[in-house]
Design a protein around this motif. Sequence first.
Motif, PDB file in Angstrom:
ATOM      1  N   SER A 276     -22.419  29.313  44.223  1.00 27.98           N
ATOM      2  CA  SER A 276     -22.332  30.701  44.310  1.00 27.98           C
ATOM      3  C   SER A 276     -22.295  31.088  45.850  1.00 27.98           C
ATOM      4  O   SER A 276     -21.538  32.154  45.955  1.00 27.98           O
ATOM      5  N   LEU A 277     -22.865  30.433  46.751  1.00 27.43           N
ATOM      6  CA  LEU A 277     -22.786  30.758  48.097  1.00 27.43           C
ATOM      7  C   LEU A 277     -21.436  30.288  48.693  1.00 27.43           C
ATOM      8  O   LEU A 277     -21.056  30.524  49.922  1.00 27.43           O
ATOM      9  N   GLY A 278     -20.587  29.605  48.017  1.00 27.10           N
ATOM     10  CA  GLY A 278     -19.355  29.191  48.610  1.00 27.10           C
ATOM     11  C   GLY A 278     -19.030  27.901  48.943  1.00 27.10           C
ATOM     12  O   GLY A 278     -18.060  27.422  49.625  1.00 27.10           O
ATOM     13  N   PHE A 279     -20.020  26.844  48.751  1.00 29.33           N
ATOM     14  CA  PHE A 279     -19.958  25.687  48.902  1.00 29.33           C
ATOM     15  C   PHE A 279     -19.764  24.702  47.781  1.00 29.33           C
ATOM     16  O   PHE A 279     -19.778  23.288  48.026  1.00 29.33           O
ATOM     17  N   GLY A 280     -19.182  25.060  46.667  1.00 36.87           N
ATOM     18  CA  GLY A 280     -19.093  24.171  45.542  1.00 36.87           C
ATOM     19  C   GLY A 280     -18.027  23.205  45.641  1.00 36.87           C
ATOM     20  O   GLY A 280     -16.981  23.443  46.672  1.00 36.87           O
ATOM     21  N   TYR A 281     -17.801  22.258  44.864  1.00 35.14           N
ATOM     22  CA  TYR A 281     -17.137  21.110  44.928  1.00 35.14           C
ATOM     23  C   TYR A 281     -15.835  21.404  43.888  1.00 35.14           C
ATOM     24  O   TYR A 281     -14.553  21.424  44.459  1.00 35.14           O
ATOM     25  N   LEU A 282     -15.917  22.122  42.922  1.00 36.49           N
ATOM     26  CA  LEU A 282     -15.011  22.918  42.113  1.00 36.49           C
ATOM     27  C   LEU A 282     -14.626  24.301  42.632  1.00 36.49           C
ATOM     28  O   LEU A 282     -15.356  25.040  42.009  1.00 36.49           O
ATOM     29  N   GLU A 283     -13.921  24.334  43.704  1.00 39.75           N
ATOM     30  CA  GLU A 283     -13.995  25.673  44.411  1.00 39.75           C
ATOM     31  C   GLU A 283     -13.484  26.684  43.606  1.00 39.75           C
ATOM     32  O   GLU A 283     -13.890  27.943  43.755  1.00 39.75           O
ATOM     33  N   ALA A 284     -12.632  26.795  42.541  1.00 33.87           N
ATOM     34  CA  ALA A 284     -12.086  27.863  41.684  1.00 33.87           C
ATOM     35  C   ALA A 284     -12.990  28.227  40.569  1.00 33.87           C
ATOM     36  O   ALA A 284     -12.799  28.916  39.912  1.00 33.87           O
ATOM     37  N   ALA A 285     -14.023  27.254  40.502  1.00 30.85           N
ATOM     38  CA  ALA A 285     -14.989  27.564  39.120  1.00 30.85           C
ATOM     39  C   ALA A 285     -15.511  28.847  39.367  1.00 30.85           C
ATOM     40  O   ALA A 285     -16.016  29.396  40.120  1.00 30.85           O
ATOM     41  N   PRO A 286     -15.880  29.311  38.266  1.00 35.75           N
ATOM     42  CA  PRO A 286     -16.685  30.692  38.268  1.00 35.75           C
ATOM     43  C   PRO A 286     -18.071  30.607  38.808  1.00 35.75           C
ATOM     44  O   PRO A 286     -18.694  29.538  38.873  1.00 35.75           O
ATOM     45  N   ARG A 287     -18.301  31.616  39.714  1.00 34.64           N
ATOM     46  CA  ARG A 287     -19.788  31.434  40.574  1.00 34.64           C
ATOM     47  C   ARG A 287     -20.724  32.442  39.694  1.00 34.64           C
ATOM     48  O   ARG A 287     -20.708  33.484  39.289  1.00 34.64           O
ATOM     49  N   GLY A 288     -21.974  31.875  39.735  1.00 31.47           N
ATOM     50  CA  GLY A 288     -23.015  32.572  38.900  1.00 31.47           C
ATOM     51  C   GLY A 288     -23.845  33.639  39.664  1.00 31.47           C
ATOM     52  O   GLY A 288     -23.289  33.701  40.947  1.00 31.47           O
ATOM     53  N   ASP A 289     -24.524  34.456  38.938  1.00 34.37           N
ATOM     54  CA  ASP A 289     -25.223  35.433  39.817  1.00 34.37           C
ATOM     55  C   ASP A 289     -26.320  34.984  40.519  1.00 34.37           C
ATOM     56  O   ASP A 289     -27.092  34.097  39.863  1.00 34.37           O
ATOM     57  N   ILE A 290     -26.302  35.200  41.927  1.00 30.40           N
ATOM     58  CA  ILE A 290     -27.311  34.580  42.732  1.00 30.40           C
ATOM     59  C   ILE A 290     -28.847  35.092  42.223  1.00 30.40           C
ATOM     60  O   ILE A 290     -29.736  34.229  42.097  1.00 30.40           O
ATOM     61  N   GLU A 291     -29.000  36.302  41.928  1.00 30.98           N
ATOM     62  CA  GLU A 291     -30.337  36.710  41.413  1.00 30.98           C
ATOM     63  C   GLU A 291     -30.775  36.236  40.109  1.00 30.98           C
ATOM     64  O   GLU A 291     -31.933  35.514  39.909  1.00 30.98           O
ATOM     65  N   GLU A 292     -29.747  35.893  39.175  1.00 33.48           N
ATOM     66  CA  GLU A 292     -30.146  35.307  37.871  1.00 33.48           C
ATOM     67  C   GLU A 292     -30.365  33.776  38.120  1.00 33.48           C
ATOM     68  O   GLU A 292     -31.523  33.276  37.470  1.00 33.48           O
ATOM     69  N   ILE A 293     -29.547  33.035  39.135  1.00 34.26           N
ATOM     70  CA  ILE A 293     -30.185  31.700  39.047  1.00 34.26           C
ATOM     71  C   ILE A 293     -31.365  31.647  40.003  1.00 34.26           C
ATOM     72  O   ILE A 293     -32.214  31.004  39.438  1.00 34.26           O
ATOM     73  N   MET A 294     -31.845  32.549  40.745  1.00 30.49           N
ATOM     74  CA  MET A 294     -33.205  32.190  41.572  1.00 30.49           C
ATOM     75  C   MET A 294     -34.172  32.612  40.615  1.00 30.49           C
ATOM     76  O   MET A 294     -35.361  32.031  40.601  1.00 30.49           O
TER      77      MET A 294
END
Length: 336
Positions: A276-294
């Motif tokens: 979600s912070l932009g360091f994913g390996y699958l770069e185009a995959a949907p990013r989760g909401d950071i607050e929900e993850i935390m």
Amino acid sequence: LEPADSPSVTYSKRTVNIRTCQEAPFCGRLLERSRRHRQQRPDTLGSVEIPRSIQRIEPFPECALAILNRIPPRASDVEQLQGLLEEHPHVLHAVDKIAIASGKYDEGASLDSAAIIDRVGAAELIEIAITLLVRGYLHRALSVLEDRRYWRYTLACAVCCQEIAPPGGDTRLIAYVAGLLHDIGRLALIAAYPDKYANLLTLIDRMFRDNTGFDLLAREEMMFGMDHFATGSWLASTWGLPPWLCAVTGKFDEKASGEYRTLVVTIRSGTRLAHSLGFGYLEAAPRGDIEEIMSQIPETWARWKTLDYWKHGEEHLCGKIQSKQSLYALAEPEDE
């Protein structure tokens, strides 16, 4: 995969070779046990036969296995860690350089394992050594392009997992190392089938951008005979990784993880956070909401909300990741 010739890297006045440390001798009982374990490598996982390309993956460095089996470190392990470093001078030199660059050891001080452990601490020393050993392993196993992409992702996962780990004991060290090594199954598939996996990544990115459904695990199984979760489980068993690492190298399942449930939740959340912070390996995959993850880790979420820390949370984490990447860029092999 045959290891490439190992270049030496010059750091200030010291020459460091981070690609051959697995070749140095070590005569401890843990190492002998891991050697016997690998000699009995199973060629099946359940009823699934392991493809020969995956079976030929370079073994994990024996020095790294010896260190992993000393996590969490006990007071009685300090002397053994000191001896291990002295028997693997390439690791000691590289640890020394990182410790100096991070301001935890004095440049110009004698290269002494006991002094480094005393100044840095056993947990910090283990973190540095394992990071360097994994970095060297990736460089030997992957092409330059995939090496950099995978390293950027897995180091970000390690930092995020460490940052959101519950407080107390050695949870931060365990979370860091687990985040660093959680995706070894994908690493193995990339190393065994570099061209095919590169094509798969191109397809995945296009499918995500087109918002088209895509079953990655089914596609991996069809192309390689195993998906990256099954590959990770087989490698963890074959390499003789400690049980807490085996719990996160396969498919995450909090309900089935027993005593390691908290670790599995931490690693799952930390790896999602890295993406979600932009360091994913699958770069185009949907990013989760950071607050929900935390919020999946109540203790961490409560800590982050204190003193309005969350307002600066993303910037803080991105800065930590980039700082860690810059620090370990000092240990890049010469031919990158």
